[in-house]
Design a protein around this motif. Structure first.
Motif, short mmCIF file in Angstrom:
data_model
loop_
_atom_site.label_atom_id
_atom_site.label_comp_id
_atom_site.label_asym_id
_atom_site.label_seq_id
_atom_site.Cartn_x
_atom_site.Cartn_y
_atom_site.Cartn_z
N MET A 303 42.03 54.04 39.90
CA MET A 303 41.51 55.40 40.05
C MET A 303 41.95 56.31 38.90
O MET A 303 41.25 57.22 38.50
N GLU A 304 43.13 56.04 38.34
CA GLU A 304 43.66 56.91 37.29
C GLU A 304 43.32 56.40 35.89
O GLU A 304 42.98 57.18 35.01
N ALA A 305 43.42 55.09 35.69
CA ALA A 305 43.28 54.54 34.33
C ALA A 305 41.88 54.07 34.00
O ALA A 305 41.59 53.77 32.85
N GLY A 306 41.01 53.96 35.02
CA GLY A 306 39.64 53.56 34.71
C GLY A 306 39.31 52.17 35.23
O GLY A 306 39.85 51.71 36.24
N GLN A 307 38.42 51.46 34.51
CA GLN A 307 37.92 50.17 34.96
C GLN A 307 37.85 49.21 33.78
O GLN A 307 37.58 49.62 32.65
N ALA A 308 38.10 47.92 34.07
CA ALA A 308 38.00 46.89 33.03
C ALA A 308 37.21 45.71 33.60
O ALA A 308 37.38 45.34 34.77
N GLU A 309 36.34 45.14 32.76
CA GLU A 309 35.58 43.95 33.15
C GLU A 309 35.56 42.96 31.99
O GLU A 309 35.55 43.35 30.84
N GLU A 310 35.54 41.68 32.33
CA GLU A 310 35.38 40.64 31.31
C GLU A 310 34.82 39.40 31.96
O GLU A 310 35.19 39.06 33.10
N GLU A 311 33.93 38.71 31.25
CA GLU A 311 33.36 37.46 31.76
C GLU A 311 33.92 36.28 30.98
O GLU A 311 34.11 36.36 29.76
N VAL A 312 34.15 35.18 31.71
CA VAL A 312 34.64 33.95 31.08
C VAL A 312 33.74 32.80 31.55
O VAL A 312 33.46 32.69 32.76
N GLU A 313 33.32 31.97 30.62
CA GLU A 313 32.53 30.79 30.99
C GLU A 313 33.43 29.72 31.60
O GLU A 313 34.51 29.43 31.07
N ILE A 314 32.98 29.15 32.71
CA ILE A 314 33.77 28.14 33.42
C ILE A 314 32.85 27.05 33.93
O ILE A 314 31.62 27.13 33.78
N GLY A 315 33.42 26.04 34.55
CA GLY A 315 32.63 25.02 35.24
C GLY A 315 32.63 25.33 36.72
O GLY A 315 33.65 25.11 37.40
N TYR A 316 31.50 25.87 37.23
CA TYR A 316 31.43 26.23 38.65
C TYR A 316 29.98 26.17 39.11
O TYR A 316 29.10 26.81 38.51
N SER A 317 29.70 25.41 40.19
CA SER A 317 28.32 25.25 40.65
C SER A 317 28.16 25.51 42.14
O SER A 317 27.09 25.25 42.70
#
Length: 372
Positions: A303-317
């Protein structure tokens, strides 16, 4: 007591034993190291009443004898002496001081009688076995990060070392948990280990043993009884009381039916977790993982510092789902993975997650999820 000893030998042995001594002591003798000179050897002993460290080094002994001196002060003096110095230790009953001299340096240290120094008794009953130092170091390194620091559940404040039989094979297993995560590592049990009792080795003892292993040249001899455990590495030995308590039934915590699996590049994932956790709230450090078709999205909202997002490629089906973890715990586990990939096995967002290391089949990690 009068003797001469080479600085490096004195420093190494003192470094081993003084690390046991607590900085603050209400009992003065526990701040001291016991020095025992005889037969061209100088023996050292230090204790905190729960653990005793003993070591020895070659010395030229002119007069045999025993005395105790302040452990940390003596260590700091020797550490600051020039390399290659010959150190002289002199104590005579006429002067209640230990004289430490090397070259033009001279120190007078207060002493306490050797007779007042508490010696830990040894238990003869139990099991004794020898194992390579690398195997013991691996058991410690893979598990000690999960040892609890919460004093209320004292039986979790150590490493549970015990033997188990699986498919007719005896294994020596180390387990640690703090209630939020669990780490398990095992190795084929050395000859003689199978008859020993399971013991909870205190956290401080585990740390001291790991430090000794860095200097050990050969295998480690371990003697275990219901009350004590002893590690012998060359000249150095450490004897410790074990925690008097019952370790919880950890096998009930390790999930067996987790059917969703994600194969994740460990280094990439750890760096991504570390980046997004930069803005996480310090107390919970929660990070949300959203799994979907060969990728995972990491999200942190503060709520105070904001938001962070990141995507990582993995093996998942498997089917898409979301789960949250403490970022610190994810990074601790990632730091122990030896292979390139880590295998995460999930059941649902509220159930324990199993993390396996394809590069080391003898380890398992369990992480409890957070609500995010």
């Amino acid at each position: 007591m009068q003797l001469t000893i080479e600085r490096s030998a004195l420093l190494k042995a003192l470094g081993h034993v003084q690390s046991v001594v607590e900085r603050r002591n209400t009992i003065p003798i526990l701040s001291n190291v016991l020095l025992s000179a005889g037969r061209d050897r100088l023996a050292f002993a230090a204790t905190d009443l729960d653990m005793e460290m003993v070591d020895e080094a070659e010395a030229t002994v002119n007069v045999e004898g025993q005395i105790t001196a302040p452990a940390h002060t003596l260590y700091e003096i020797v550490r600051k002496l020039p390399e290659g110095a010959e150190v002289s230790l002199l104590y005579s009953g006429d002067d209640p001081r230990l004289v430490v001299s090397a070259g033009r340096s001279r120190f007078n240290l207060p002493v306490l009688p050797a007779g007042d120094f508490p010696i830990m008794s040894t238990d003869s009953a139990g099991a004794s076995y020898v194992m390579p130092k690398e195997d013991l170091a691996r058991l410690i390194d893979k598990t000690r990060f999960a040892v609890s620091t919460e004093e209320t559940r004292y039986y979790l404040n150590g490493l549970y070392l015990h033997t188990v039989a699986e498919a007719g094979v005896a294994l020596l297993r180390a387990v640690a948990t703090d209630g939020h995560r669990l780490a398990l590592a095992e190795t084929p049990a050395p000859e003689g280990a199978a008859g020993g009792p399971g013991v909870i080795v205190p956290r401080k003892t585990v740390d001291q043993v790991r430090r000794l292993l860095d200097d050990a040249a050969g295998p480690v001899e371990i003697t275990v009884s219901a009350q004590k455990i002893r590690f012998q590495m060359g000249e150095a030995s450490l004897t410790s009381k074990v925690i008097d308590g019952a370790f919880p039934d950890y096998l009930r915590v390790i999930p067996k039916g987790n059917d969703k699996q994600a194969d994740i590049d460990n280094a990439l994932f750890a760096k991504a977790v570390d980046r997004v956790a930069t803005i996480s709230a310090e107390k919970s450090r929660s990070v949300k993982l959203a799994f979907d078709n060969d990728r995972v999205k990491l999200t942190v909202r503060n709520m105070e510092a904001g938001q962070a997002e990141e995507e990582v490629e993995i093996g998942y089906s498997d089917e898409p789902f979301e789960i949250g973890f403490n970022a610190r715990y994810l990074l601790d586990v990632a730091g122990q993975i030896t292979g390139e990939n880590a295998a995460f096995r999930f059941a649902d967002p509220a159930s324990p997650t199993l993390v396996l290391d394809p590069g080391d089949p003898g380890v398992q990690y369990v992480l409890m999820p957070l609500r995010v």
